[in-house]
Design a protein around this motif. Structure first.
Motif, PDB file in Angstrom:
ATOM      1  N   ALA A  75       0.865  -1.196   0.000  1.00  0.00           N
ATOM      2  CA  ALA A  75       0.000   0.000   0.000  1.00  0.00           C
ATOM      3  C   ALA A  75       0.897   1.240   0.000  1.00  0.00           C
ATOM      4  O   ALA A  75       0.872   2.029   0.935  1.00  0.00           O
ATOM      5  N   GLY A  82      -5.420   5.650  -2.935  1.00  0.00           N
ATOM      6  CA  GLY A  82      -5.976   5.219  -4.223  1.00  0.00           C
ATOM      7  C   GLY A  82      -5.125   5.589  -5.421  1.00  0.00           C
ATOM      8  O   GLY A  82      -5.586   5.532  -6.552  1.00  0.00           O
ATOM      9  N   GLY A 141      -2.143   2.014  -6.816  1.00  0.00           N
ATOM     10  CA  GLY A 141      -2.694   0.843  -7.508  1.00  0.00           C
ATOM     11  C   GLY A 141      -2.114  -0.481  -7.046  1.00  0.00           C
ATOM     12  O   GLY A 141      -2.237  -1.497  -7.723  1.00  0.00           O
ATOM     13  N   CYS A 150       0.869   4.113  -1.370  1.00  0.00           N
ATOM     14  CA  CYS A 150       0.326   5.471  -1.223  1.00  0.00           C
ATOM     15  C   CYS A 150      -0.432   5.630   0.088  1.00  0.00           C
ATOM     16  O   CYS A 150      -0.996   6.694   0.351  1.00  0.00           O
ATOM     17  N   GLY A 151      -0.437   4.585   0.911  1.00  0.00           N
ATOM     18  CA  GLY A 151      -1.066   4.690   2.221  1.00  0.00           C
ATOM     19  C   GLY A 151      -2.584   4.745   2.149  1.00  0.00           C
ATOM     20  O   GLY A 151      -3.230   5.286   3.040  1.00  0.00           O
ATOM     21  N   LEU A 210      -9.331  -2.229  -5.848  1.00  0.00           N
ATOM     22  CA  LEU A 210      -8.328  -1.689  -4.936  1.00  0.00           C
ATOM     23  C   LEU A 210      -8.893  -1.767  -3.511  1.00  0.00           C
ATOM     24  O   LEU A 210      -9.957  -1.200  -3.229  1.00  0.00           O
TER      25      LEU A 210
HETATM   26 FE1  FES Z   1      -2.362   2.734  -2.946  1.00  0.00          FE
HETATM   27 FE2  FES Z   1      -4.668   1.464  -2.463  1.00  0.00          FE
HETATM   28  S1  FES Z   1      -2.977   1.708  -1.171  1.00  0.00           S
HETATM   29  S2  FES Z   1      -4.023   2.435  -4.263  1.00  0.00           S
END
Ligand code: FES
Length: 481
Positions: free
Chosen positions: A27, A33, A36, A29-30, A68
């Motif tokens: 994850a 979203g 990906g 980007c934490g 996601l």
């Molecule tokens: Fe980065 Fe879901 S954690 S898109």
């Protein structure tokens, strides 16, 4: 593939539900979203995809029920299949002396808490020997790959979960080395965010101007000694690097650069040190690169291209899974050398649409080039700004220490070829390895060294690059190759 069956309440995301069960998906980007990476496959009854999911997933994946995890909040029972986050990341540790010849029984542990990985060393403090060393991934990674995502997660009320995760990682490493985490003296270095999260301090002020930390002083907490940092973005890991390299005692001017996401750097000697951090981004850690991966088995780490033919090496000689930091640097160098990319960063028309193929399923794209440009330009411009502020030229620099695993493995000629480093410093460059752990080892072995840490902090002055005109001009200039 693993499976999970659960019950949603319509508000909590699948990513959060899994985290509560100690199941960690990649994850980066934490949970915003954007990366990906947190893919799960619904085994029946997949929710309708959101627009942002349509951008990150192929039509085939969407049709197969892939979504996601950070975007779906199932209402009621559901079942998903997924791959867990990678546990095996190659990480620099430290040379050990081994356990031969017995031990004095006076043990201590030195620990470097990195954003991605944690490294620990067991020491015989009387004999001044390193008996053992261990590493693991920092399991907070499930809450985002960089410090900004961790600060965000902490501010969103997950501080306690993050604290428990890192405490558990430390306990595990110390136990694996045969010591009791409750009693063995431990010395800890980490960046400011990692030290805040470990101690359960609020990260509220770390993410907003004027970026003030709660406590970065040297202090003892139970059997743990927390080493001091300089500021929110130049933490104890860099002070440890300054001490380990001996810059704080040197007559000559030296430089230390950590080529990580925050691109921290220091320049100076025993009289004065200037430090800075620059938002280089994670390109040289394989982050934000379309086929980028961390230094895991199968990561392409070496590349040569001759007349369009690609040759590569992977970590552990495994099937290729993507490009790690050194792979990114090398393919960039090779594409410039082969004139497939020009000095402005423009790719040959033949590859603009689909990227340059290294092997099946692994490409290097136009967008990846932009990421490399941003990273290398930030580091080079940051280093030269510090030099100007310090009043020194390349000739006046006695030694350049490159900290971190990436610094250990890069081909200096190729690094200079794409402009991260100047040609003038190649001969003076030394890989410093995990200098944060090395500094913690020194402090654990000799209490007198702790004063050097405090002294190094007093000696250091931070230069704000974002407010520097010189930096901004150089940054634009070094976007070119
Ligand atoms: Fe980065 Fe879901 S954690 S898109």
């Amino acid at each position: 593939m693993q499976r999970y069956t659960g019950e949603g309440n319509g508000k909590t995301t699948v990513l959060e539900l899994l985290q509560k069960e100690q199941i960690f998906l990649p994850a980066d980007c934490g949970g915003r979203g954007t990366c990906g990476k947190c893919k799960v496959q619904f085994l029946g009854g997949a929710p309708d995809p959101l627009e942002e999911e349509k951008k990150k997933l192929s039509e085939e994946q969407l049709a197969e029920g892939v979504r996601l995890a950070c975007r779906c909040c199932p209402d009621g029972p559901f079942e998903v299949a997924f791959e867990q986050a990678e546990e095996e990341i190659a990480v620099e540790t430290i040379q050990t002396d081994g356990r031969t010849g017995g031990s004095s029984g006076h043990h201590a542990v030195a620990i470097d808490i990195g954003t991605t990985t944690i490294a620990a060393a067991l020491l015989d403090t009387e004999r001044q020997q390193i008996l053992d060393s261990r590493t693991c991934v920092n399991h907070q990674r499930a809450y985002g790959a960089d410090v900004i995502s961790r600060i965000q997660a902490s501010n969103d009320g997950k501080g306690e979960e993050l604290q428990q995760l890192v405490q558990k990682d430390l306990q595990q490493l110390i136990t694996e080395m045969g010591e009791d985490p409750e009693t063995v003296p431990a010395v800890i270095a980490g960046n400011t965010t990692m030290e805040h999260l470990l101690q359960g301090l609020s990260c509220e002020t770390l993410g907003v101007a004027p970026f003030t930390p709660v406590d970065i002083s040297l202090h003892q907490k139970d059997n743990y000694l927390i080493l001091p940092g300089i500021s929110t973005y130049v933490g104890a890991d860099i002070v440890a690097g300054i001490v380990a390299s001996g810059m704080d005692q040197s007559e000559e001017v030296c430089m230390l650069i950590d080529l990580g996401t925050n691109g921290e750097m220091a320049i100076g000697n025993k009289d004065r040190i200037l430090v800075a951090s620059t938002a280089a981004g994670p390109a040289f850690e394989g982050g934000n690169i379309s086929c980028g991966v961390a230094g895991i088995p199968g990561a392409i780490s070496r590349v040569t291209v001759t007349d369009g033919a690609v040759q590569y090496e992977t970590i552990g000689d495994k099937e290729p899974v993507g490009l790690c930091g050194t792979g990114v640097l090398e393919i960039m160098y090779e594409l410039l050398k082969e004139e497939i990319v020009d000095e402005t960063g423009l790719m040959d028309d033949d590859y603009v649409d689909d990227g340059f193929p290294l092997t099946e399923g692994i490409v290097f794209t136009d967008r990846d080039i932009r990421e490399v440009q941003l990273a290398k330009s930030a580091i080079r411009a940051g280093a030269e700004t510090l030099m100007k502020e310090y009043g020194v030229t390349y000739e006046g620099i006695h030694r350049l220490y490159l900290a971190g695993g990436f610094g250990q493995k890069i081909d200096l000629k190729k690094a200079a070829g794409i402009g991260i480093l100047p040609e003038e410093l190649i001969e003076k460059t030394e890989a410093a390895g995990n200098s944060s752990l090395a500094g913690a080892v020194l402090a654990a072995c000799d209490p007198a060294v702790r004063q050097r840490f405090e002294q190094a902090v007093l000696l250091s002055e931070e230069v704000s690059l974002s407010e520097s005109r010189v930096f901004n001009d150089l940054y634009v200039e070094y976007m070119f190759f």
